[in-house]
Motif scaffolding. Structure first.
Motif, PDB file in Angstrom:
ATOM      1  N   THR A  35       0.838  -1.195   0.000  1.00 41.57           N
ATOM      2  CA  THR A  35       0.000   0.000   0.000  1.00 41.57           C
ATOM      3  C   THR A  35       0.876   1.249   0.000  1.00 41.57           C
ATOM      4  N   ASN A  39       1.031   4.387  -2.869  1.00 37.99           N
ATOM      5  CA  ASN A  39       1.024   5.823  -2.594  1.00 37.99           C
ATOM      6  C   ASN A  39       2.279   6.497  -3.131  1.00 37.99           C
ATOM      7  N   ASP A  42       1.625   6.939  -6.789  1.00 41.62           N
ATOM      8  CA  ASP A  42       0.690   8.035  -7.012  1.00 41.62           C
ATOM      9  C   ASP A  42       1.399   9.378  -6.892  1.00 41.62           C
ATOM     10  N   GLY A  43       2.147   9.557  -5.804  1.00 45.59           N
ATOM     11  CA  GLY A  43       2.873  10.808  -5.628  1.00 45.59           C
ATOM     12  C   GLY A  43       3.869  11.055  -6.746  1.00 45.59           C
ATOM     13  N   ASP A 135      -7.172   2.394  -6.223  1.00 53.08           N
ATOM     14  CA  ASP A 135      -6.318   2.116  -5.077  1.00 53.08           C
ATOM     15  C   ASP A 135      -6.598   3.063  -3.920  1.00 53.08           C
ATOM     16  N   TYR A 136      -6.979   4.292  -4.217  1.00 50.23           N
ATOM     17  CA  TYR A 136      -7.354   5.205  -3.142  1.00 50.23           C
ATOM     18  C   TYR A 136      -8.550   4.666  -2.368  1.00 50.23           C
ATOM     19  N   LEU A 159       0.946   6.437   4.885  1.00 45.57           N
ATOM     20  CA  LEU A 159       0.720   6.383   3.442  1.00 45.57           C
ATOM     21  C   LEU A 159       0.990   7.739   2.797  1.00 45.57           C
ATOM     22  N   THR A 160       0.574   8.805   3.469  1.00 48.04           N
ATOM     23  CA  THR A 160       0.781  10.138   2.917  1.00 48.04           C
ATOM     24  C   THR A 160       2.265  10.496   2.901  1.00 48.04           C
ATOM     25  N   TRP A 163       3.554   8.932  -0.119  1.00 43.42           N
ATOM     26  CA  TRP A 163       3.081   9.735  -1.245  1.00 43.42           C
ATOM     27  C   TRP A 163       3.992  10.950  -1.427  1.00 43.42           C
ATOM     28  N   ASN A 366      -1.651  13.672   6.262  1.00 45.04           N
ATOM     29  CA  ASN A 366      -1.724  12.309   6.798  1.00 45.04           C
ATOM     30  C   ASN A 366      -3.161  11.945   7.162  1.00 45.04           C
ATOM     31  N   GLN A 369      -5.593  10.002   4.669  1.00 45.37           N
ATOM     32  CA  GLN A 369      -5.555   8.544   4.570  1.00 45.37           C
ATOM     33  C   GLN A 369      -6.237   7.875   5.765  1.00 45.37           C
ATOM     34  N   ASN A 389     -12.601  10.288  -1.911  1.00 42.11           N
ATOM     35  CA  ASN A 389     -11.432  10.474  -2.763  1.00 42.11           C
ATOM     36  C   ASN A 389     -11.832  11.046  -4.110  1.00 42.11           C
TER      37      ASN A 389
END
Length: 446
Positions: A35, A39, A42-43, A135-136, A159-160, A163, A366, A369, A389
Motif C-alpha cells: 500500500t 502511494n 501516485d505521488g 487504489d485510493y 501512506l501520505t 506519497w 496524513n 488517509q 477520494n
C-alpha cells in the motif's frame, strides 16, 4: 438486524482473540509495504507531470488550456476511478481491484514515453489516474481492515508520507534531469517501475476478512485470519443482506451518516485543492514571486514537505483527529493569506509563511488517509472512501485547471487569497462537523 455469527475465541488455540488484538505479523508488513508502494507511485506520477510541464510547454508550445488539462489529467481519472471502483470494491471484494488496477497503471505509465501528442498523453494520464483512484478506495480500506487498532492510525497516516516521498523525488528528478523533451518523456515513463514492483508484491494477497464477514462468508474469513494473522475474528456481525449500489450511496447521506459524509467531503476537498494547485504550478509561482534561485527554493519547499509529513505522524498518534484537523486548517489558512499579503515583500519574508504552510499541510495530509476509512462501517467503507477520494479529486482538478488562469487574470496575491478562503471553509466545516474517530474502526463487523 445483524445477527451474531461467531462463537467466542477458543481457549488454548494459540491465536490472538481478534484482528484488533493481533500482534504485528510479517503479513501486516507486506500489506503495508504494497500500500505504501501504491502511494509512492501516485505521488511520483502526480509530481512528475508538474516537474516536466514547463519543458513540455516550451517543446510542444502548449496553450494554457493544455497545461491545465495535463496538470489535472490524473486527477480527473482519480475521480472516476474512486467513485466507480470504490463501490465495485464493496460488491466484488477488495482483493481483485487491489491487484488488477496496477496492471493498468504499469502499462499506461510505460506508454507515456511515446505519447508526444498532448491528447494521447492526456488520455494515458487519465487511465493512470483511473487505476490509482481504485487504489485510493481499496488500498487504505484493505490496510485499515487488516491492521491492529493500536497501529492503524500510524500505518494509514504513513501512506501520505510515502506519497510525499514519491512526489518530492519526482520534483527533484524533473527539475534537475528533465530539461529536454526526450528526458521529460523518459521521466514520465519511469512511473512504470514502482508500479510494476507493487504489482509483483501484491500477487497472492488474500481477501479482507472484514469484507468476507460482511458477505456472510465467515468461514473463509476465519481461515484467512488464522493463516495470515494468527488470530481469531472475535465477535462478528453478519448483515442481513448486502446493500445495492444505489442504496449504498443513499446510505452515505442517511441519518446518522450524512454529517460524517459532508464533513469528509469538505475536509478532503478543502485540503487537497490548494495543495495540488500550488505544487503542480510551483515553478510558475516561484517565477511570479521573482524569488532568488527558484530551483533552490523549490528544493527547500520539497524538503519541508517531507519533514512535515514525518512530523505529522507524531501528532497523529498522540492527538485526536478533531483537534488536529481544526488546528492545521487554521494555521494553513493564515499562512496562505500571509503569502498573498507579502507577495511584494522580500524573499525571506515571503518564504517563511510559504514554508509554514508547506510543513503543516504535509503533516495534515496524513489525515486524508486516516479519516475517510474511520468515518464508515465495513459494508460502506470502500464506497465511502472512494466517494470522498473521488469528490476531492474534482476539487483538485478544478484548482489545478483554474490556478494558471487565476495567476494570469487576478495576479498572485488574489490567487493566494482565494486559496486561503478554501482553507477557511475547511476550518469552519471541521469546527462544525468533525467527529472524533480515533480508535473507532471495527475490522470484524458492520
Amino acid at each position: 438486524m445483524p445477527t451474531p455469527a461467531a462463537p467466542r475465541p477458543r481457549e488454548g488455540s494459540g491465536l490472538a482473540p481478534s484482528l484488533d488484538a493481533a500482534p504485528l505479523r510479517p503479513f501486516h508488513l507486506r500489506i503495508t509495504a504494497t500500500t505504501f508502494g501504491a502511494n509512492f507511485s501516485d505521488g511520483y506520477a502526480l509530481g512528475m507531470i508538474g516537474a516536466v510541464l514547463t519543458t513540455l510547454t516550451d517543446a510542444r508550445h502548449l496553450s494554457g488550456v493544455w497545461q491545465g488539462l495535463l496538470g489535472a489529467s490524473a486527477l480527473i481519472g482519480l475521480f472516476f476511478g474512486s467513485i466507480v471502483l470504490g463501490r465495485v470494491g464493496d460488491i466484488i471484494g477488495r482483493q481483485k481491484l487491489y491487484i488488477y488496477n496496477f496492471v493498468l497503471i504499469t502499462v499506461a505509465s510505460a506508454l507515456q514515453f511515446w505519447a508526444h501528442d498532448p491528447a494521447v498523453l492526456f488520455a494515458l494520464r487519465v487511465l493512470i489516474g483511473f487505476g490509482l483512484g481504485a487504489d485510493y478506495a481499496v488500498g487504505p480500506t484493505m490496510l485499515s481492515e487488516f491492521a491492529p487498532r493500536r497501529l492503524r492510525g500510524l500505518l494509514l497516516g504513513s501512506l501520505t508520507v510515502l506519497w510525499t516521498v514519491g512526489y518530492v523525488l519526482a520534483g527533484i528528478l524533473g527539475t534537475w534531469l528533465g530539461g529536454t523533451e526526450h528526458a521529460a518523456y523518459v521521466l514520465l515513463a519511469t512511473g512504470a517501475l514502482p508500479a510494476a514492483l507493487v504489482l509483483l508484491l501484491r500477487i497472492g494477497t488474500p481477501e479482507s476478512p472484514s469484507w468476507l464477514v460482511s458477505q456472510g462468508r465467515t468461514r473463509e474469513a476465519r481461515e484467512i485470519a488464522a493463516r495470515y494473522l494468527k488470530c481469531e475474528l472475535g465477535e462478528v456481525r453478519v448483515p442481513a443482506s448486502p446493500a445495492t449500489s444505489a442504496s449504498a450511496y443513499r446510505e452515505l447521506f442517511a441519518p446518522g451518516q450524512s454529517r460524517r459524509t459532508w464533513f469528509g467531503l469538505v475536509f478532503y476537498s478543502a485540503q487537497v485543492l490548494p495543495y495540488f494547485a500550488i505544487y503542480t504550478f510551483m515553478p510558475t509561482i516561484l517565477l511570479a514571486l521573482d524569488v532568488a534561485d527558484a530551483d533552490l527554493q523549490n528544493l527547500l519547499l520539497n524538503l519541508f514537505l517531507l519533514a512535515g509529513g514525518v512530523c505529522g505522524l507524531w501528532f497523529l498518534q498522540r492527538t485526536g483527529r478533531r483537534p488536529l484537523v481544526i488546528a492545521t486548517f487554521a494555521i494553513m489558512t493564515v499562512s496562505l493569506a500571509l503569502v498573498g499579503a507579502l507577495t511584494h515583500a522580500s524573499t525571506t519574508a515571503l518564504m517563511i509563511p510559504f514554508l509554514v504552510y508547506t510543513f503543516v499541510m504535509a503533516g495534515a495530509s496524513n489525515l486524508t488517509q486516516v479519516y475517510p476509512a474511520e468515518l464508515y462501517p465495513t459494508h460502506l467503507r470502500a464506497t465511502g472512501v472512494g466517494f470522498l477520494n473521488g469528490t476531492s479529486r474534482i476539487a483538485s482538478a478544478v484548482g489545478t485547471f483554474v490556478l494558471p488562469v487565476s495567476l494570469e487574470s487576478l495576479g498572485l496575491n488574489w490567487s493566494m487569497y482565494w486559496l486561503a478562503g478554501v482553507l477557511l471553509l475547511g476550518t469552519a466545516a471541521s469546527v462544525a462537523w468533525a467527529p472524533e474517530t480515533k480508535g473507532e474502526v471495527t475490522t470484524s463487523g458492520g
